[in-house]
Scaffold this motif. Structure first.
Motif, PDB file in Angstrom:
ATOM      1  N   GLN A  66       0.819  -1.214   0.000  1.00  0.00           N
ATOM      2  CA  GLN A  66       0.000   0.000   0.000  1.00  0.00           C
ATOM      3  C   GLN A  66       0.856   1.269   0.000  1.00  0.00           C
ATOM      4  OE1 GLN A  66      -3.034   0.004   3.123  1.00  0.00           O
ATOM      5  NE2 GLN A  66      -2.749  -2.201   3.296  1.00  0.00           N
ATOM      6  N   LYS A  67       2.123   1.150   0.388  1.00  0.00           N
ATOM      7  CA  LYS A  67       2.980   2.325   0.490  1.00  0.00           C
ATOM      8  C   LYS A  67       3.158   3.034  -0.850  1.00  0.00           C
ATOM      9  CE  LYS A  67       6.302   2.426   3.604  1.00  0.00           C
ATOM     10  NZ  LYS A  67       7.528   2.098   4.364  1.00  0.00           N
ATOM     11  N   LYS A  68       2.918   2.317  -1.952  1.00  0.00           N
ATOM     12  CA  LYS A  68       3.060   2.936  -3.277  1.00  0.00           C
ATOM     13  C   LYS A  68       2.068   4.084  -3.466  1.00  0.00           C
ATOM     14  CE  LYS A  68       0.070  -0.238  -5.886  1.00  0.00           C
ATOM     15  NZ  LYS A  68      -0.748  -0.640  -4.783  1.00  0.00           N
ATOM     16  N   ASN A  69       1.008   4.114  -2.677  1.00  0.00           N
ATOM     17  CA  ASN A  69      -0.012   5.176  -2.775  1.00  0.00           C
ATOM     18  C   ASN A  69       0.372   6.444  -2.008  1.00  0.00           C
ATOM     19  OD1 ASN A  69      -1.596   3.386  -4.232  1.00  0.00           O
ATOM     20  ND2 ASN A  69      -2.660   2.656  -2.405  1.00  0.00           N
ATOM     21  N   TYR A  70       1.430   6.388  -1.220  1.00  0.00           N
ATOM     22  CA  TYR A  70       1.836   7.506  -0.355  1.00  0.00           C
ATOM     23  C   TYR A  70       2.522   8.605  -1.177  1.00  0.00           C
ATOM     24  CZ  TYR A  70       4.280   9.912   3.462  1.00  0.00           C
ATOM     25  OH  TYR A  70       4.756  10.846   4.349  1.00  0.00           O
ATOM     26  N   THR A  71       2.163   9.843  -0.897  1.00  0.00           N
ATOM     27  CA  THR A  71       2.847  10.987  -1.499  1.00  0.00           C
ATOM     28  C   THR A  71       3.144  12.018  -0.414  1.00  0.00           C
ATOM     29  OG1 THR A  71       0.773  12.124  -2.036  1.00  0.00           O
ATOM     30  CG2 THR A  71       1.743  10.712  -3.752  1.00  0.00           C
ATOM     31  N   GLN A  72       4.135  12.842  -0.674  1.00  0.00           N
ATOM     32  CA  GLN A  72       4.501  13.916   0.257  1.00  0.00           C
ATOM     33  C   GLN A  72       4.867  15.154  -0.560  1.00  0.00           C
ATOM     34  OE1 GLN A  72       7.004  14.382   4.324  1.00  0.00           O
ATOM     35  NE2 GLN A  72       7.947  13.093   2.809  1.00  0.00           N
ATOM     36  N   GLN A  73       4.338  16.286  -0.144  1.00  0.00           N
ATOM     37  CA  GLN A  73       4.567  17.551  -0.855  1.00  0.00           C
ATOM     38  C   GLN A  73       5.172  18.566   0.111  1.00  0.00           C
ATOM     39  OE1 GLN A  73       0.878  19.460  -1.817  1.00  0.00           O
ATOM     40  NE2 GLN A  73       1.861  21.172  -2.826  1.00  0.00           N
ATOM     41  N   VAL A  74       6.243  19.219  -0.310  1.00  0.00           N
ATOM     42  CA  VAL A  74       6.838  20.297   0.494  1.00  0.00           C
ATOM     43  C   VAL A  74       5.920  21.506   0.414  1.00  0.00           C
ATOM     44  CG1 VAL A  74       8.805  21.852   0.767  1.00  0.00           C
ATOM     45  CG2 VAL A  74       9.195  19.450   0.141  1.00  0.00           C
ATOM     46  N   LEU A  75       5.492  22.006   1.570  1.00  0.00           N
ATOM     47  CA  LEU A  75       4.634  23.192   1.622  1.00  0.00           C
ATOM     48  C   LEU A  75       5.444  24.469   1.737  1.00  0.00           C
ATOM     49  CD1 LEU A  75       1.840  21.915   4.036  1.00  0.00           C
ATOM     50  CD2 LEU A  75       1.788  22.026   1.535  1.00  0.00           C
ATOM     51  N   ASP A  76       6.438  24.451   2.623  1.00  0.00           N
ATOM     52  CA  ASP A  76       7.274  25.639   2.774  1.00  0.00           C
ATOM     53  C   ASP A  76       8.599  25.279   3.418  1.00  0.00           C
ATOM     54  OD1 ASP A  76       6.887  25.917   5.781  1.00  0.00           O
ATOM     55  OD2 ASP A  76       4.836  26.293   5.135  1.00  0.00           O
ATOM     56  N   ILE A  77       9.571  26.129   3.151  1.00  0.00           N
ATOM     57  CA  ILE A  77      10.925  25.989   3.683  1.00  0.00           C
ATOM     58  C   ILE A  77      11.323  27.361   4.211  1.00  0.00           C
ATOM     59  CG2 ILE A  77      13.337  25.493   3.149  1.00  0.00           C
ATOM     60  CD1 ILE A  77      12.306  23.785   0.775  1.00  0.00           C
ATOM     61  N   ALA A  78      11.736  27.415   5.470  1.00  0.00           N
ATOM     62  CA  ALA A  78      12.160  28.678   6.069  1.00  0.00           C
ATOM     63  C   ALA A  78      13.561  28.527   6.645  1.00  0.00           C
ATOM     64  CB  ALA A  78      11.191  29.109   7.169  1.00  0.00           C
ATOM     65  N   GLU A  79      14.437  29.432   6.281  1.00  0.00           N
ATOM     66  CA  GLU A  79      15.798  29.414   6.810  1.00  0.00           C
ATOM     67  C   GLU A  79      15.789  29.903   8.253  1.00  0.00           C
ATOM     68  OE1 GLU A  79      19.691  30.777   4.732  1.00  0.00           O
ATOM     69  OE2 GLU A  79      18.908  32.510   5.841  1.00  0.00           O
ATOM     70  N   ILE A  80      16.408  29.133   9.136  1.00  0.00           N
ATOM     71  CA  ILE A  80      16.619  29.576  10.517  1.00  0.00           C
ATOM     72  C   ILE A  80      18.022  30.157  10.615  1.00  0.00           C
ATOM     73  CG2 ILE A  80      16.811  28.815  12.921  1.00  0.00           C
ATOM     74  CD1 ILE A  80      14.579  26.773  12.270  1.00  0.00           C
ATOM     75  N   THR A  81      18.983  29.432  10.091  1.00  0.00           N
ATOM     76  CA  THR A  81      20.356  29.909   9.881  1.00  0.00           C
ATOM     77  C   THR A  81      20.761  29.371   8.510  1.00  0.00           C
ATOM     78  OG1 THR A  81      21.590  28.000  10.734  1.00  0.00           O
ATOM     79  CG2 THR A  81      20.807  29.618  12.373  1.00  0.00           C
ATOM     80  N   PRO A  82      21.912  29.758   7.979  1.00  0.00           N
ATOM     81  CA  PRO A  82      22.304  29.211   6.670  1.00  0.00           C
ATOM     82  C   PRO A  82      22.434  27.677   6.649  1.00  0.00           C
ATOM     83  CG  PRO A  82      23.564  31.173   7.137  1.00  0.00           C
ATOM     84  CD  PRO A  82      22.802  30.846   8.394  1.00  0.00           C
ATOM     85  N   GLU A  83      22.532  27.051   7.814  1.00  0.00           N
ATOM     86  CA  GLU A  83      22.682  25.592   7.856  1.00  0.00           C
ATOM     87  C   GLU A  83      21.568  24.895   8.628  1.00  0.00           C
ATOM     88  OE1 GLU A  83      26.703  24.718   8.981  1.00  0.00           O
ATOM     89  OE2 GLU A  83      27.430  25.361   7.015  1.00  0.00           O
ATOM     90  N   VAL A  84      20.475  25.623   8.902  1.00  0.00           N
ATOM     91  CA  VAL A  84      19.315  25.036   9.597  1.00  0.00           C
ATOM     92  C   VAL A  84      18.049  25.555   8.920  1.00  0.00           C
ATOM     93  CG1 VAL A  84      18.065  24.808  11.785  1.00  0.00           C
ATOM     94  CG2 VAL A  84      20.568  24.945  11.802  1.00  0.00           C
ATOM     95  N   ALA A  85      17.134  24.636   8.610  1.00  0.00           N
ATOM     96  CA  ALA A  85      15.883  25.020   7.946  1.00  0.00           C
ATOM     97  C   ALA A  85      14.702  24.364   8.651  1.00  0.00           C
ATOM     98  CB  ALA A  85      15.906  24.610   6.482  1.00  0.00           C
ATOM     99  N   LEU A  86      13.596  25.088   8.668  1.00  0.00           N
ATOM    100  CA  LEU A  86      12.315  24.582   9.147  1.00  0.00           C
ATOM    101  C   LEU A  86      11.485  24.259   7.905  1.00  0.00           C
ATOM    102  CD1 LEU A  86      10.306  24.077  11.474  1.00  0.00           C
ATOM    103  CD2 LEU A  86       9.597  26.466  11.209  1.00  0.00           C
ATOM    104  N   VAL A  87      11.019  23.023   7.799  1.00  0.00           N
ATOM    105  CA  VAL A  87      10.312  22.568   6.603  1.00  0.00           C
ATOM    106  C   VAL A  87       8.979  21.955   7.011  1.00  0.00           C
ATOM    107  CG1 VAL A  87      10.433  21.082   4.565  1.00  0.00           C
ATOM    108  CG2 VAL A  87      12.544  22.055   5.523  1.00  0.00           C
TER     109      VAL A  87
END
Length: 146
Positions: A66-87
């Protein structure tokens, strides 16, 4: 955030999702830091990469195809620092059926990720998965503002 980093995060999550749908959990786990935290939609917390891998391997055989039916979409990406992101991502799993369930259900949810850039590669340091459907509706009968 630099456009190259945003694209790298999107590419990382697309590859990560593809491994999940194929149930290649050992490789899937390499997208997490060694000391990563993962909170499942049921509130289970895994505190290491290996706990996360082992927990995600432990699924009924009937669920694997059933896992073949799974999808994931990125909604937003926010930089916290140049090497840390909130997604934030939205996932969808239509036709999910647990063993013994009378009928399949369409599941969906949101995942909050903290991603870190390590040696030029974006990895997941923390993830919190929350289902957004199929839960008890505690608002029935309530009035607005209560």
């Amino acid at each position: 955030m630099h456009p190259d980093d945003e694209q790298a995060i999107r590419t990382t999550l697309a590859a990560h999702t593809a491994l999940w749908t194929r149930h290649e959990m050992d490789e899937w786990g390499t997208y997490f830091t060694e000391n990563s935290d993962f909170i499942t939609h049921r509130g289970i917390r895994w505190r290491t990469r290996q706990e996360n891998i082992d927990g995600h391997k432990d699924v009924p055989e009937s669920v694997l195809p059933q896992k073949k039916n799974y999808t994931q979409q990125v909604l937003d990406i926010a930089e916290i620092t140049p090497e840390v992101a909130l997604v934030h991502t939205r996932w969808s799993w239509p036709g999910h059926r647990l063993p013994g369930a009378e009928a399949p259900e369409d599941r969906g949810g949101l995942i909050t990720l903290v991603m870190v850039k390590r040696q030029g590669r974006w990895l997941i340091r923390a993830a919190h998965n929350t289902r957004t459907n199929g839960l008890d509706d505690f608002t029935a009968g309530r009035t607005t503002g209560t």
